[in-house]
Design an enzyme around this catalytic site. Sequence first.
Site, PDB file in Angstrom:
ATOM      1  N   ARG A 126       0.407  -7.727   3.035  1.00 51.97           N
ATOM      2  CA  ARG A 126       0.082  -6.583   1.917  1.00 51.97           C
ATOM      3  C   ARG A 126      -1.540  -6.119   2.064  1.00 51.97           C
ATOM      4  NH1 ARG A 126       4.056  -7.317  -2.075  1.00 51.97           N
ATOM      5  NH2 ARG A 126       2.682  -6.244  -3.515  1.00 51.97           N
ATOM      6  N   HIS A 142       6.521  27.209  18.914  1.00 56.15           N
ATOM      7  CA  HIS A 142       6.016  27.820  17.897  1.00 56.15           C
ATOM      8  C   HIS A 142       4.544  27.592  17.654  1.00 56.15           C
ATOM      9  CE1 HIS A 142       9.812  29.988  17.203  1.00 56.15           C
ATOM     10  NE2 HIS A 142      10.331  28.692  17.257  1.00 56.15           N
ATOM     11  N   ASN A 177      -3.622  -6.997  -8.341  1.00 55.00           N
ATOM     12  CA  ASN A 177      -2.925  -5.768  -7.299  1.00 55.00           C
ATOM     13  C   ASN A 177      -2.338  -4.731  -7.959  1.00 55.00           C
ATOM     14  OD1 ASN A 177       0.435  -5.755  -5.963  1.00 55.00           O
ATOM     15  ND2 ASN A 177      -1.384  -4.816  -5.431  1.00 55.00           N
ATOM     16  N   GLY A 178      -3.110  -3.513  -7.782  1.00 57.75           N
ATOM     17  CA  GLY A 178      -2.660  -2.307  -8.416  1.00 57.75           C
ATOM     18  C   GLY A 178      -4.069  -1.589  -8.505  1.00 57.75           C
ATOM     19  N   GLU A 186       9.519   9.261  14.170  1.00 55.03           N
ATOM     20  CA  GLU A 186       9.444   7.793  14.082  1.00 55.03           C
ATOM     21  C   GLU A 186       8.949   7.239  15.193  1.00 55.03           C
ATOM     22  OE1 GLU A 186       9.874   5.764  11.532  1.00 55.03           O
ATOM     23  OE2 GLU A 186       9.993   3.686  12.484  1.00 55.03           O
ATOM     24  N   CYS A 209      -2.572  -5.530  -1.560  1.00 47.88           N
ATOM     25  CA  CYS A 209      -3.318  -6.542  -2.013  1.00 47.88           C
ATOM     26  C   CYS A 209      -2.001  -7.733  -2.373  1.00 47.88           C
ATOM     27  CB  CYS A 209      -4.126  -6.414  -3.283  1.00 47.88           C
ATOM     28  SG  CYS A 209      -5.387  -5.246  -3.115  1.00 47.88           S
ATOM     29  N   GLU A 216       0.432   4.468  14.238  1.00 54.16           N
ATOM     30  CA  GLU A 216      -0.098   3.494  13.411  1.00 54.16           C
ATOM     31  C   GLU A 216      -0.485   2.337  13.827  1.00 54.16           C
ATOM     32  OE1 GLU A 216       4.277   1.911  11.360  1.00 54.16           O
ATOM     33  OE2 GLU A 216       2.682   2.040  10.293  1.00 54.16           O
ATOM     34  N   LYS A 243       1.480  -3.004   4.383  1.00 51.52           N
ATOM     35  CA  LYS A 243       3.117  -2.933   4.515  1.00 51.52           C
ATOM     36  C   LYS A 243       3.525  -2.366   3.134  1.00 51.52           C
ATOM     37  CE  LYS A 243       7.078  -4.576   6.522  1.00 51.52           C
ATOM     38  NZ  LYS A 243       7.002  -3.450   7.429  1.00 51.52           N
ATOM     39  N   LYS A 274       5.202   5.205  14.784  1.00 42.96           N
ATOM     40  CA  LYS A 274       4.999   3.752  15.464  1.00 42.96           C
ATOM     41  C   LYS A 274       3.752   3.824  16.380  1.00 42.96           C
ATOM     42  CE  LYS A 274       6.791   1.903  13.362  1.00 42.96           C
ATOM     43  NZ  LYS A 274       7.748   2.498  12.267  1.00 42.96           N
ATOM     44  N   TRP A 310      -6.555  -5.396  -0.077  1.00 47.60           N
ATOM     45  CA  TRP A 310      -6.362  -3.880   0.792  1.00 47.60           C
ATOM     46  C   TRP A 310      -7.143  -2.964  -0.298  1.00 47.60           C
ATOM     47  CZ3 TRP A 310      -4.880   1.204  -0.280  1.00 47.60           C
ATOM     48  CH2 TRP A 310      -4.829   1.726   0.800  1.00 47.60           C
TER      49      TRP A 310
HETATM   50  C1  AGP Z   1       6.223   2.238   8.612  1.00 47.99           C
HETATM   51  O1  AGP Z   1       6.106   1.693  10.005  1.00 47.99           O
HETATM   52  C2  AGP Z   1       5.393   2.163   7.883  1.00 47.99           C
HETATM   53  N1  AGP Z   1       4.514   1.026   7.909  1.00 47.99           N
HETATM   54  C3  AGP Z   1       5.279   2.817   6.465  1.00 47.99           C
HETATM   55  O2  AGP Z   1       5.482   4.134   6.850  1.00 47.99           O
HETATM   56  C4  AGP Z   1       6.599   2.597   5.563  1.00 47.99           C
HETATM   57  O3  AGP Z   1       7.836   2.975   6.231  1.00 47.99           O
HETATM   58  C5  AGP Z   1       6.483   3.280   4.143  1.00 47.99           C
HETATM   59  O4  AGP Z   1       5.019   2.815   3.788  1.00 47.99           O
HETATM   60  C6  AGP Z   1       7.397   2.811   3.304  1.00 47.99           C
HETATM   61  O5  AGP Z   1       7.475   1.560   2.912  1.00 47.99           O
HETATM   62  P1  AGP Z   1       8.726   1.321   2.063  1.00 47.99           P
HETATM   63  O6  AGP Z   1       9.757   1.260   2.970  1.00 47.99           O
HETATM   64  O7  AGP Z   1       8.416  -0.150   1.771  1.00 47.99           O
HETATM   65  O8  AGP Z   1       9.207   1.801   1.150  1.00 47.99           O
END
Ligand code: AGP
Length: 591
Positions: free
Chosen positions: A27, A491, A100-101, A468, A2, A475, A586, A472, A74
């Site tokens: 956000r 395994h 926000n929160g 990673e 948010c 998500e 984000k 990517k 959000w």
């Molecule tokens: C990464 O592509 C993601 N959007 C997410 O995993 C992100 O890295 C994670 O939320 C951590 O965010 P930060 O680095 O702002 O703490």
Amino acid sequence: MCGIIGYCGQKPGAAIVIEALKRLEYRGYDSAGIASLCDGRLLIKKDAGKLEEVVHKQGLAELPGNVTVGHTRWATHGAVTQANAHPHSDCTGRIAVVHNGIIENNQELRRELTGLGHRFTSDTDTEVIAHLLEDELKNGRALEQVVLSIVPRLEGSYAFLAASLDDPGKIVGTRKNNPLVVGIDSPNYYISSDALAFSTYTNKVMTLDDNEVVVLSPGRIEFLDARGSKTVKQVKQLDHSWAENSRGIYPHFMLKEIMEQADVLGQTIQQDQKTFNRIALDILRARQVIITACGSSRYAALVGRYLFSKVGKRFCDVVMASEFGYFADSVDKGTVVVAVSQSGETADVVEGVKAAKAAEAQVISIVNRPNSILADMSDHVIYLNCGPEIAVAATKSFLSQLAIFYLLSYAMVSSFDEAASSLIGLCGETTRVLDWNKSELIRLSETLKDSSDFYYLARGINFAIASEGALKLKEISYIHAEGMPAGELKHGTLALIEPGTPVVVICPADYTFSETLSNAIEAKSRGAYIIGVSDKESDVYDSWIRIPRVEELLYPMVAVVPLQLLAYYLAISRGCDPDKPRNLAKSVTVK
Ligand code: AGP
């Protein structure tokens, strides 16, 4: 999650707030709304949907007034509906609140307020704030006094703004564990979750401490501590690069952020060597070192762990920030905690660092956003210097984090300069790897867009790059993907490989090459379609993503870049918006 924004000044507020909300959309983007005080009326317009849709559907730009608050949501409490969109109001419609929160005790407060005759119109936790304010404002008190009197009743984390017809002409804001920053351009004032929201108007900012209250009215600003006494705050200057928020020639922020990584690497290297040497010494002297982070930042930390061990001969552990609290018993004064976070406001990381500080550990943070909560809490801060990252998926910040770990590990052996020059040499390679592979990645994205699962394999320092790459992909394209150490395949996961299953193998010509290639052959024997990310061609690969030959410990940095682009093109082929993936935001400011 948010984004909140308030404007109080001499200009029409709606246009400013809408522009700010566009910059805050990273956000959260499931609903939006604004409220404005004008000629003795409180006008609220809001709806579910992306900001642009809500602006058009509800005519947000038409709201008059110059005391205006806005919100981009959000969802945490309550579905994505018009009623649950912010701003929220009280029974009388005389108060507007954006938040926000999470108010953790909202159910108890809601029961109590309902018992007192309040009528709720949403399922959100936020609405209790408006009703609590309503009761207190009846006594004719100033809005800031009322805010001060109700916040002790709120449990959880929050940054909220309130405006009211009963004390018009002002916005009152406060925060606990969530960010809130004020922009100064007297007689105009701005207040937001992120200075990026108002950075086109001013780069002069003031940050609020937890439980502090700020009162904004045209030409006047006042800060109060939790007891209501005035406090004096310092004005800070925001670096001008943080005002930049354009996609330039690119269709998406994610593509822009992938493409600008050569420049970003150059900026990241601009660090103070003395600070690095001091931090490196603290890491070497510590009884134990724990790195904590979430998501991509945690994968960068996993690469960092290998670097610390290989270069600095310093073993450390990486603990997922959401699990950190469960290990807090073994954290003490002799512990160095390295907290990694692009945003510097991820709730789990902030919470973990709080626990570490309570145990008297030394905290070093690696963050990107200036003036973040995490930076404020840390003993030492290393900035990524990679400018605003807008796309939800981390790309350039991840590369910067890898570069910082590389520099830190070499600082442990007094070789910061040597590491910095290796990184300078790497800048061009990150562009070259994109040029080499663009057409093959586009072809792959078309061929594989209907695959239901992808597997990513690698060994040693590159294992985290497999994770990673998989993160990517899932998500932004919503394809199931798993990254794992290549040796783990047999395994269990091997049972899932079917003819045609895409398996991405990160296989640089380093100490991991032969064993990783053997694992690729095992998968290929079960019919897997092998995408080899390597500087060495092999007929095991059905598709070869060529990376440049670099120093062994730099392979993660050249291998991750084409994987970011592969995820991007797959998202595009599947018709997904890579900048705003569903259900994600984000900044994850809730636990
Ligand atoms: C990464 O592509 C993601 N959007 C997410 O995993 C992100 O890295 C994670 O939320 C951590 O965010 P930060 O680095 O702002 O703490």
